[in-house]
Design a protein around this motif. Structure first.
Motif, mmCIF file in Angstrom:
data_model
loop_
_atom_site.group_PDB
_atom_site.id
_atom_site.type_symbol
_atom_site.label_atom_id
_atom_site.label_comp_id
_atom_site.label_asym_id
_atom_site.label_seq_id
_atom_site.Cartn_x
_atom_site.Cartn_y
_atom_site.Cartn_z
ATOM 1 N N ILE A 183 1.998 5.706 -7.371
ATOM 2 C CA ILE A 183 1.433 5.659 -8.173
ATOM 3 C C ILE A 183 0.342 6.961 -7.842
ATOM 4 O O ILE A 183 -0.273 8.421 -8.537
ATOM 5 C CB ILE A 183 0.313 4.471 -8.128
ATOM 6 N N LEU A 184 -0.360 7.036 -6.121
ATOM 7 C CA LEU A 184 -1.292 8.260 -6.059
ATOM 8 C C LEU A 184 -0.414 9.379 -5.260
ATOM 9 O O LEU A 184 -1.151 10.779 -5.230
ATOM 10 C CB LEU A 184 -1.585 7.268 -4.682
ATOM 11 N N GLY A 185 1.204 9.336 -6.181
ATOM 12 C CA GLY A 185 1.898 10.276 -5.249
ATOM 13 C C GLY A 185 1.849 11.299 -4.193
ATOM 14 O O GLY A 185 2.410 11.952 -3.818
ATOM 15 N N ASP A 186 1.821 9.852 -3.110
ATOM 16 C CA ASP A 186 1.768 10.403 -1.667
ATOM 17 C C ASP A 186 4.137 10.237 -1.945
ATOM 18 O O ASP A 186 4.569 10.487 -1.938
ATOM 19 C CB ASP A 186 2.097 9.469 -0.899
ATOM 20 N N ILE B 146 2.355 1.569 -3.815
ATOM 21 C CA ILE B 146 1.436 2.554 -4.542
ATOM 22 C C ILE B 146 1.266 3.304 -4.185
ATOM 23 O O ILE B 146 0.599 4.462 -5.310
ATOM 24 C CB ILE B 146 0.233 1.476 -4.284
ATOM 25 N N GLY B 147 1.032 3.954 -3.432
ATOM 26 C CA GLY B 147 0.542 5.320 -2.568
ATOM 27 C C GLY B 147 2.016 6.521 -2.688
ATOM 28 O O GLY B 147 1.628 7.342 -3.373
ATOM 29 N N ALA C 159 0.745 -1.565 0.078
ATOM 30 C CA ALA C 159 -0.175 -0.356 0.017
ATOM 31 C C ALA C 159 0.793 0.909 0.319
ATOM 32 O O ALA C 159 0.841 2.061 -0.615
ATOM 33 C CB ALA C 159 -1.032 -0.252 1.072
#
Length: 141
Positions: free
Chosen positions: A116-119, A112-113, A109
């Protein structure tokens, strides 16, 4: 004597930790007693009505958007896949190894954060993931 106020994330996270720890141990015992796929199905047959019952007694909204429903359903597919995989793994492998690898879902997670999610990628987060991977290596040996 007053007790300090507990952050709700810590409180519910702690309940989750204990409940899932007990779940893995009981799942291991179940998968040694019956077919692990059957044990996984029984687990969800009990968990599903529990979750639905909680919705009915709480103030949860019953409004479902197409996007939210699709995302929740897809999450359920991955949850079911993980559950069945865990039970099959427990039937033939070490509870210590299976539970530790399964508990490292946060590494997936987190990656992916960040990817992909730009964390934000920080040295602290990178170090945490590296230590988790080292922990996996140590436990599986």
């Amino acid at each position: 004597m007053e007790f300090p106020e507990i952050d709700s994330a810590v409180f519910f996270g702690s309940i989750t930790m204990v409940a899932w720890g007990i779940w893995v141990v009981l799942g291991n015992a179940a998968s040694e007693s019956i077919d692990p796929r059957t044990a996984a199905a029984i687990t969800y047959l009990v968990a599903g009505p529990l979750a639905l019952g909680y919705i009915l007694v709480s103030d949860a909204s019953l409004a479902i958007t197409a996007r939210g429903g699709l995302l929740a359903g897809t999450a359920g597919l991955f949850t079911g896949t993980g559950l069945i995989s865990m039970y099959i793994g427990l039937s033939g492998g070490s509870t210590t190894v299976i539970s530790t690898l399964g508990a490292m879902y946060f590494v997936v997670a987190a990656l992916i954060g960040m990817v992909i999610l730009g964390d934000e990628v920080t040295i602290t987060r990178f170090a945490g993931i590296a230590f988790a991977v080292i922990g996996i290596i140590l436990v599986t040996r």
